[in-house]
Write an enzyme that holds these catalytic residues in place. Structure first.
Site, PDB file in Angstrom:
ATOM      1  N   LYS A 168       0.824  -1.209   0.078  1.00  0.00           N
ATOM      2  CA  LYS A 168      -0.072  -0.110   0.163  1.00  0.00           C
ATOM      3  C   LYS A 168       0.935   1.297   0.140  1.00  0.00           C
ATOM      4  O   LYS A 168       0.793   2.235  -0.861  1.00  0.00           O
ATOM      5  CB  LYS A 168      -0.967  -0.057   1.182  1.00  0.00           C
ATOM      6  CG  LYS A 168      -2.221  -1.001   1.219  1.00  0.00           C
ATOM      7  CD  LYS A 168      -2.907  -1.224   2.520  1.00  0.00           C
ATOM      8  CE  LYS A 168      -3.844  -2.594   1.724  1.00  0.00           C
ATOM      9  NZ  LYS A 168      -4.683  -2.893   3.267  1.00  0.00           N
TER      10      LYS A 168
ATOM     11  N   GLN B 270      -4.976  -1.768   9.307  1.00  0.00           N
ATOM     12  CA  GLN B 270      -4.762  -3.176   8.629  1.00  0.00           C
ATOM     13  C   GLN B 270      -5.547  -3.993   9.879  1.00  0.00           C
ATOM     14  O   GLN B 270      -5.000  -4.015  10.795  1.00  0.00           O
ATOM     15  CB  GLN B 270      -3.299  -3.272   8.559  1.00  0.00           C
ATOM     16  CG  GLN B 270      -3.172  -4.681   7.812  1.00  0.00           C
ATOM     17  CD  GLN B 270      -3.534  -4.546   6.279  1.00  0.00           C
ATOM     18  OE1 GLN B 270      -3.207  -3.587   5.423  1.00  0.00           O
ATOM     19  NE2 GLN B 270      -4.244  -5.726   5.910  1.00  0.00           N
TER      20      GLN B 270
ATOM     21  N   ASP C 188     -11.627   2.609   3.587  1.00  0.00           N
ATOM     22  CA  ASP C 188     -11.970   1.220   3.494  1.00  0.00           C
ATOM     23  C   ASP C 188     -13.532   1.051   3.616  1.00  0.00           C
ATOM     24  O   ASP C 188     -13.856  -0.168   3.188  1.00  0.00           O
ATOM     25  CB  ASP C 188     -11.389   0.426   4.721  1.00  0.00           C
ATOM     26  CG  ASP C 188      -9.951  -0.260   4.515  1.00  0.00           C
ATOM     27  OD1 ASP C 188      -9.684  -0.630   3.050  1.00  0.00           O
ATOM     28  OD2 ASP C 188      -9.210  -0.783   5.375  1.00  0.00           O
TER      29      ASP C 188
END
Ligand code: NDP
Length: 283
Positions: A52, A96, A119
């Site tokens: 990422k 994460q 997200d």
């Protein structure tokens, strides 16, 4: 024999247009920023986080990495999120998953400002998706929709069968197809006669996590097949949830694994971050 939907090429084209948008934003003094929070040492999570960060750098996005020790408390993580929510340089916050067991995942995801929830997992953004007025859409299903769009698949009136009902893939992708006026059937482990459901589908979206469980012979001739599954088998080989070789003979278009949906997920994270930065720049 069906054509292969090239996720790498679709992702590369999108990343180019994202990089162009970033360059444009920078001219007006806005640098898109993504905060990536990693708690603990999970090897797979470390790999994802580093991918990422590299993708951010390639697109010109500022990324701030926060690596916290495995013993971090929930209160410490919530304090960091509070700080990032208020940080003007940060347009997106990504925590994460999975988190260590002393930390309540839902509590953390709900602490992220919905305006920085790139997200798309915050209940506010889930609700906006359900009501047909999305703000941030989750990256993997959003990537699936971009692939269908790039392939020229018109969903209105089509029979879409989604296999898998997780919150991160199956459910949101079903909602996104519904928003495009498809007739959606959402299947799961309790579904009776899955082969019969799949046989009706103009578009099959598989998100199960079981190697090649969707058999090629179930695919309606001419159907479009999107395989989200990533399964490691035998000698570390990656296969999807669909029996690719046999399905390819019947489908009009199909995604491979690897090289299909995979490259789209991080691309959509960049996309969401830049959309967020545009909202900051333009109010
Ligand atoms: P989950 O394990 O959260 O969900 C799996 C779903 O499949 C569940 O809804 C489950 O049903 C259903 N299922 C399990 N067995 C069967 C069966 N025999 N018949 C029908 N349905 C079944 O997985 P995720 O959604 O997180 O991931 C799915 C796959 O996608 C995985 O392979 C994962 O690695 C991959 N993935 C890939 C990404 C990418 O970037 N390419 C990103 C995210 C995921 P039930 O609800 O009844 O238990």
């Amino acid at each position: 024999m069906g054509s292969i939907i090239d996720g790498k090429a679709i992702a590369a084209a999108l990343r180019q247009s994202i990089a162009a948008d970033v360059a444009q934003l920078k001219v007006t003094g806005t640098v898109p920023g993504l905060a990536v929070v990693l708690v603990g040492e999970d090897p797979a999570s470390r790999v994802y986080v580093s991918m990422k960060e590299k993708a951010c750098a390639a697109a010109g996005i500022y990324s701030a990495e926060h690596k916290l020790p495995v013993e971090t408390t929930e209160a410490q993580l919530l304090a960091l999120i509070d700080e990032l929510n208020r940080d003007r340089r940060i347009d997106g916050i990504l925590v994460q998953l999975p988190l260590p067991k002393q930390i309540n995942e839902s509590k953390v995801l709900e602490a992220i400002s919905p305006a920085k929830d790139v997200d798309g997992f915050h209940p506010y953004n889930v609700g906006r998706l359900v009501t047909g007025n999305p703000l941030f859409q989750p990256c993997t299903p959003y990537g699936v929709m971009k692939m269908l769009e790039a392939t020229g698949v018109e969903l209105a009136g089509k029979e879409v069968v989604v296999v898998g009902r997780s919150n991160i893939v199956g459910k949101p992708v079903a909602l996104m197809c519904l928003a495009q006026h498809a007739t959606v059937t959402l299947c799961h482990s309790r579904t009776h006669d899955l082969p019969a459901k799949v046989r009706q589908a103009d578009v099959v979206i598989a998100a199960v996590g079981r190697p090649e469980m969707i058999r090629g012979e179930w695919i309606k001739p001419g159907a479009v097949v999107i395989d989200v599954g990533v399964n490691r088998v035998g000698d570390n080989k990656l296969v999807g949830d669909v029996e690719f070789e046999a399905a390819k003979e019947r489908a009009s278009a199909i995604t491979p694994v690897p090289g299909g949906v995979g490259p789209m997920t991080i691309t959509m994270l960049l996309y969401n971050t830049v959309e967020s930065a545009k909202r900051r720049a333009h109010g």
